[in-house]
Design an enzyme around this catalytic site. Structure first.
Site, PDB file in Angstrom:
ATOM      1  N   SER A 150      28.985  47.968  44.769  1.00  0.00           N
ATOM      2  CA  SER A 150      30.553  47.401  45.718  1.00  0.00           C
ATOM      3  C   SER A 150      31.045  48.830  46.091  1.00  0.00           C
ATOM      4  O   SER A 150      30.268  50.150  45.891  1.00  0.00           O
ATOM      5  CB  SER A 150      31.787  47.701  44.199  1.00  0.00           C
ATOM      6  N   TYR A 164      35.636  50.020  36.603  1.00  0.00           N
ATOM      7  CA  TYR A 164      34.874  49.377  38.079  1.00  0.00           C
ATOM      8  C   TYR A 164      34.205  50.351  38.706  1.00  0.00           C
ATOM      9  O   TYR A 164      32.850  49.627  39.032  1.00  0.00           O
ATOM     10  CB  TYR A 164      35.866  48.502  38.149  1.00  0.00           C
TER      11      TYR A 164
END
Length: 252
Positions: A150, A164
């Site tokens: 990401s 995350y």
């Protein structure tokens, strides 16, 4: 579209997080290219999924449960036996990003420790456990592993929480290490790092981020799926240890 081989000679993909968004688009892309897709997700197979061999090639697995994940690996290996125990691609797409009670971003100061453990189990440990568990099948096919990281792994993101973000940064580093370890066995390992992709789970306020993206638009799930397919195809036969940014230039 590859239609030269009969159905029992099709290439095989194992994909986690297949039920929506990028995963959904990836299954559609590979299915259209005549690949067999073994999909893995927490949910049972939905008849709304528009691809063939759904229930027969779907495995319901909770990646947050190491024991359940171990059972899933054995089930995948069993299903591959009928096709020569060869796996051409593993795409680790599943990921979780917990929020606060009111949907707010969880920071390093207030993320509960059990959430840290769950996030790293799904986002970091599951990919390496799957790749190790299916190593012989990947080796037999000179296969490819694609880890979905990401943009949050390289910069502080206004919506993605700390757990995350750090798990995705760790997954990017793991990709490099796996490429070095798996490469001598003929298995390539790469990563893709999506930015703001137009899915049903976009956070409120995402439209403001578009103003900072050089291409001035959200990415589409099919654009991500196309890049994943490239990394699993012979067109990328000399590409390994790379992380491809799919974010319209947002990372610059």
């Amino acid at each position: 579209m590859n239609i030269e081989n009969p159905s029992d000679e099709r290439r095989t993909l194992v994909l986690t997080g297949a039920s929506r968004g990028i995963g959904h688009a990836t299954v559609k892309k590979f299915s259209a290219e005549n690949w067999r897709v073994i999909s893995c997700s927490r949910q049972a197979f939905s008849e709304k999924c528009p691809w063939p061999m759904g229930p027969e090639d779907h495995i319901q697995v909770d990646l947050a449960d190491p024991e359940n994940l171990g059972f899933a690996v054995q089930e995948i290996r069993k299903r591959l036996e009928a096709h020569g125990s060869r796996l051409h691609a593993l795409v680790n797409n599943a990921g979780i990003s917990p929020k606060g009670n009111d949907g707010e971003r969880l920071m390093s100061l207030n993320t509960p420790m059990h959430e840290w453990r769950n996030v790293f189990q799904v986002n970091f440990f599951a990919p390496i456990l799957l790749a190790r568990g299916l190593f012989e099948e990947l080796k037999a096919a000179s296969g490819s592993v694609v880890n979905v990281t990401s943009i949050a792994g390289v910069r502080v993101h206004p919506f993605a929480g700390t757990a995350y973000a750090t798990s995705k940064a760790a997954l990017a580093s793991l990709t490099r290490e796996m490429a070095a370890d798996f490469g001598p066995h003929g298995v390539r390992v790469n990563a893709i790092a999506p930015g703001e992709i137009d899915t049903s789970i976009l956070s409120p306020g995402t439209e403001k981020l578009v103003e900072e993206i050089p291409l001035r638009r959200l990415g589409q799930t099919n654009e991500v799926a196309d890049t994943i397919f490239y990394l699993c195809s012979e067109n990328s036969s000399y590409v390994t240890g790379s992380e491809i940014h799919i974010n319209g230039g947002q990372h610059v």
